[in-house]
Every structure is written in structure tokens, then in C-alpha cells.
Design a protein around this motif. Structure first.
Motif, mmCIF file in Angstrom:
data_model
loop_
_atom_site.group_PDB
_atom_site.id
_atom_site.type_symbol
_atom_site.label_atom_id
_atom_site.label_comp_id
_atom_site.label_asym_id
_atom_site.label_seq_id
_atom_site.Cartn_x
_atom_site.Cartn_y
_atom_site.Cartn_z
ATOM 1 N N UNK A 116 34.583 68.393 14.747
ATOM 2 C CA UNK A 116 34.109 67.646 16.331
ATOM 3 C C UNK A 116 33.442 66.332 16.058
ATOM 4 N N UNK A 117 32.158 66.896 15.681
ATOM 5 C CA UNK A 117 30.822 65.714 15.855
ATOM 6 C C UNK A 117 31.333 64.875 14.170
ATOM 7 N N UNK A 118 31.702 65.537 13.051
ATOM 8 C CA UNK A 118 31.970 64.763 11.673
ATOM 9 C C UNK A 118 33.332 63.407 12.300
ATOM 10 N N UNK A 119 34.348 64.512 13.435
ATOM 11 C CA UNK A 119 35.636 63.265 13.452
ATOM 12 C C UNK A 119 35.318 61.976 14.681
ATOM 13 N N UNK A 120 33.812 62.065 15.034
ATOM 14 C CA UNK A 120 33.587 61.294 15.995
ATOM 15 C C UNK A 120 32.966 60.420 15.247
ATOM 16 N N UNK A 121 32.235 60.684 13.859
ATOM 17 C CA UNK A 121 30.662 59.704 12.715
ATOM 18 C C UNK A 121 32.503 59.094 11.783
ATOM 19 N N UNK A 122 33.011 59.788 11.832
ATOM 20 C CA UNK A 122 34.239 59.151 10.953
ATOM 21 C C UNK A 122 34.771 58.156 12.071
ATOM 22 N N UNK A 123 35.334 57.826 13.462
ATOM 23 C CA UNK A 123 35.890 56.751 14.353
ATOM 24 C C UNK A 123 35.241 56.118 14.843
ATOM 25 N N UNK A 124 33.815 55.587 15.073
ATOM 26 C CA UNK A 124 33.202 55.117 15.857
ATOM 27 C C UNK A 124 31.559 54.968 15.202
ATOM 28 N N UNK A 125 31.258 55.752 14.004
ATOM 29 C CA UNK A 125 29.900 55.376 12.930
ATOM 30 C C UNK A 125 30.323 55.104 11.495
#
Length: 476
Positions: A116-125
Motif C-alpha cells: 500500500x505504501x509503494x502504491x501511495x508513492x507511485x500515485x502521489x510521490x
């Protein structure tokens, strides 16, 4: 009530298992094949999110090996696939009125939090490095294998048909032994224990299977020769009565009752009726009306299946109250009317006997099929008789031609041997006429394109120019 069937894009369990093996194969061509089949499934129906995510991850890894794209393009490709993977799997748990966080939903299904954290990084960071994305893709495939594919494989083993067949055979054998002992001097403890063991084993096997196993495994096993239809033809039903042979229903009633306990009576008997009709009336676009295939069932086999249709409808169909009926007859009637023939006519007669309210309407179709079948039998008999007459007629004509030949050439003329009368152009002493066609000797012949001469030259087929000035002579 009629059970609403579950629509899946794969045609069989074997195809489903095979695609999973292709996607997790080490062979690149097998992976491509698995991805291609999943794409075909998407055109048929909705694909489960776990299968869709697996195919997307594998396709990204295949493209990484083959496509010559930049590192930035590869990173964006992996990022999109991983975002869709997390979203599609986690969103399945979003069932409440208020939306829950992705992290809480992921922990509920056992997904690692760093997905989930990697998904957040790919989307917003900033998108992670290519090495991190490749490693994440591999671990996501491992997680999907544990989370979905292995669980499915445990409920759909490759030898399911053999296991179901063996378990049913053991149960029926033990059931018959106990019943025969009960009718005699009594039952023995070992036989009863063997029966209870066979019953528990069969029930345990059936409980771990999906309800689709009734159609895929249980019904095909029951319709094999030696099961619902005895191998001994003397123990089968006969046309036109199609009465249930003595003791046959009692022999299998215990198993059918056990199957109804595991699943529902409606599912068992509706699938069994569908399987019986499929065996009696195999659909084929190559067959005409009232025509049967070469692999059609024998008469006694078909009569026994019709007897089982009568038994099921008599036990589980209520003409007066359809709401209390375990099975319906709408699909049965449609199948019989779409495939008119001797066996479908017998099934319609059974329905008319069970449901008196339909007797008048079905009598029209039953009488029509009877007349049509009688006409076909008469036409077939006449055709066979004409074939025998035609051979005799040809012999008479041959004798008549020989008599006329003898009257012209002489009474002592022998029958002409046409093959012996023709010369053999391959012989060197035979010189064909210049204005006639001749056969090229075999040792001089060579293959050439159609429309050319033996030396592959194109012949001159144009007419002389002076023929253009000759006027046509048209008859009045």
C-alpha cells in the motif's frame, strides 16, 4: 426455486487451472499464452480481480524482457500495474457505508502494508527505482499465488474426477452390502463401519468442492455405464414403457440423498436432468431434424435414462404447485422441442403423464413426431429396397447392351475389355498420332505449373489475325 448459475469466462475447470500454470511458468512463451487467454476471457465476461492482476503483472514482466523502451517508460509501466493491483484487490473489502483506509483493508486480507505504501508513492510521490519496482512485481505475484491460486487449486485438484468416481463407487458398494445384510439376518459391525467410513469420506470430499462440481464431476460419473444405467442390458428399461427396472432406484437413492444433504435437491436433480437430456439429445449443427448421430445411445441405455427422468419428475416435480417443486420443466421442454426425435418424444410423453395439465398441448407435438418418425422409417425402407432394385436393373441393362453388341458384331463376339483395347503410350514401339493427345513417358515427365507445357513454356493460344476479317455466318 431455480438456482441462478454463476457466469465465468473459462469453459472448463481444466482451462482455468491451465491458465494459472501458464502465468506462473518459467517459459516466456507459456506466460504469453496465459496472458492472451486472460485477454480473451475479458471479452467474454468479468474476470476475477486476482486473475486480472496476475495477468497484468506477468504482461509487464514479459514486456520488460522484450520491449526496448527507456528506463522511465519501464518505471511508469510497473507503477501503473502495481497501482491497479493494490486497488483492485483491496477495494473488494470496501463494503461498509463509510470508506475505510487502504492500510486497514489490506491488513484484513493479509496483504503486506508496504504494498500500500509503494502504491501511495507511485500515485502521489516520486516513482521508486526500476529495481524496487521489479522486485515488488515479483513479490506481488508470489502473494497472489498464496492468496488466490493455491487456495483455488486445493479445491480443484487435477484428479477430481477420479477421486469423485472412486468415492462414489466405494459408498455405493458399502451401501448395497449393508442393505442386503439388513434384509437378511441382520447387519454386521465391520460392514456398518465400512459404510460409515465410505460415507464420511465421500461427504468430506464433496464439501470442499464448489457447487460447479455437480455439473463437472458428479453428474458425468453418475451417467457413466455401470452407474445409473447398468452395464447388463437385461437390467435396463425397455421402450415404449420406459419403466424403472426393479431395485435400480433403491440402489442409488442413498447416494442421491447424501448429495442433496451436501448441496440442495434443486441443484442435484436439475443438473442431473440437464445431463440426462445432454446424453439423450446431443446437439449438433451437422445433424438435420429427426437425424441421429453415429454415436447415439443404444435403445436400452436411452430407455433407462428416460426412466430416470420419469422417476425424478414423479418425486420432485409438483404440477399443482410449482413453488414447492424441487425441479422445473421449462428447460426440459425447450430442449425436447428444439431437438425432435424418438428419445425427445419419449421424454415429452413422460412429462404428459406426470403433468395432466400439459397433456393436451404436448399431444400435438408427440403425434407430429410420431408421424414424422414413421414416415422416415418408411422412406428409409423404400430407399433400401430401391437400392437393391437398382443393382438388378443395372445388370439387366448390361446384358441388354451385350446382346445388341453381339447382334451387330456377331454372335461370337467376346465382351470388350476397354483397358486391354487401349495402347500403352509408354512403350517405345507405340507412336502416337501427330494430331492427337499423347501421354508423356514417366521417365520424361516433370512437374510444371498449370497452364504451361512440359518444358514450362507458355503455349501460344491466340488465333490468327486473318480470322478477324471473316464474317460470322449466322443461321436464320
Amino acid at each position: 426455486m431455480t438456482r441462478v448459475p454463476k457466469i465465468v469466462p473459462w469453459t472448463s475447470t481444466e482451462e482455468y487451472v491451465g491458465v494459472g500454470e501458464c502465468l506462473y511458468s518459467q517459459d516466456l512463451s507459456e506466460q504469453k499464452r496465459g496472458v492472451a487467454v486472460v485477454k480473451a476471457w475479458r471479452a467474454r465476461a468479468r474476470v476475477p480481480p486476482a486473475i486480472d492482476a496476475t495477468a497484468n503483472l506477468v504482461e509487464a514482466m514479459v514486456a520488460d524482457h522484450e520491449l526496448g523502451v527507456s528506463i522511465s517508460q519501464q518505471r511508469h509501466m510497473y507503477a501503473m500495474v502495481l497501482i491497479r493491483f493494490v486497488n483492485s484487490i483491496v477495494d473488494l473489502e470496501q463494503k461498509g457505508v463509510y470508506a475505510q483506509s487502504m492500510a486497514s483493508l489490506a491488513s484484513r486480507i493479509g496483504m503486506p502494508a508496504w504494498f500500500v505504501e509503494l502504491r501511495h508513492a507511485c500515485t502521489h510521490e516520486q516513482i521508486p527505482s526500476l529495481a524496487v519496482l521489479r522486485s515488488t512485481c515479483t513479490q506481488a505475484l508470489h502473494w497472489l499465488d498464496d492468496y488466490y491460486w493455491k487456495k483455488q487449486s486445493r479445491t480443484l485438484p487435477a484428479d477430481t474426477m477420479d477421486r469423485v468416481r472412486a468415492a462414489i463407487s466405494d459408498y455405493v458398494s458399502a451401501y448395497q452390502t449393508v442393505k442386503s445384510l439388513a434384509q437378511g439376518s441382520g447387519t454386521n459391525a465391520p460392514e456398518v463401519a465400512a459404510f460409515e467410513t465410505a460415507k464420511a469420506s465421500l461427504k468430506k470430499l464433496l464439501e470442499v468442492l464448489h457447487s460447479d462440481a455437480v455439473r463437472l464431476y458428479v453428474v458425468p460419473v453418475l451417467l457413466e455405464p455401470g452407474a445409473l444405467v447398468p452395464e447388463d442390458k437385461r437390467q435396463r428399461a425397455k421402450f415404449p414403457e420406459c419403466a424403472m427396472p426393479p431395485g435400480l432406484a433403491r440402489q442409488w437413492s442413498g447416494l442421491l440423498r447424501l448429495l442433496s444433504e451436501v448441496w440442495s435437491e434443486s441443484l442435484i436433480y436439475e443438473e442431473l436432468l440437464a445431463g440426462i437430456l445432454g446424453a439423450l439429445l446431443p446437439e449438433s449443427n451437422d445433424l438435420g431434424i429427426f437425424e441421429t448421430s453415429a454415436s447415439a445411445l443404444s435403445t436400452s441405455h436411452a430407455a433407462t435414462l428416460v426412466a430416470w427422468v420419469r422417476w425424478i419428475l414423479a418425486k420432485h416435480y409438483s404440477p399443482d404447485n410449482t413453488e414447492t417443486s424441487t425441479v422445473g420443466i421449462d428447460s426440459l421442454l425447450e430442449t425436447c422441442l428444439r431437438n425432435p426425435g424418438y428419445y425427445s418424444r419419449a421424454v415429452l410423453k413422460v412429462v404428459a403423464d406426470i403433468d395432466s395439465s400439459l397433456k393436451r398441448e404436448l399431444k400435438i407435438f408427440v403425434d407430429f413426431m410420431g408421424k414424422a418418425l414413421a414416415a422416415l422409417v418408411a422412406a428409409d425402407s423404400k430407399a433400401k429396397k430401391n437400392a437393391m432394385l437398382s443393382e438388378a436393373t443395372l445388370k439387366e441393362e448390361e446384358d441388354l447392351i451385350q446382346q445388341r453388341l453381339n447382334s451387330v458384331l456377331g454372335a461370337d463376339t467376346e465382351p470388350m475389355d476397354v483397358d486391354a483395347a487401349l495402347p500403352d503410350p509408354s512403350e517405345p514401339n507405340v507412336q502416337p498420332a501427330a494430331n492427337r493427345w499423347s501421354r508423356v513417358p514417366c521417365d520424361l515427365w516433370s512437374a510444371c505449373p498449370i497452364g504451361t507445357l512440359g518444358d514450362s513454356s507458355i503455349p501460344e493460344l491466340d488465333l490468327p489475325a486473318y480470322l478477324d476479317d471473316i464474317p460470322l455466318q449466322l443461321e436464320a
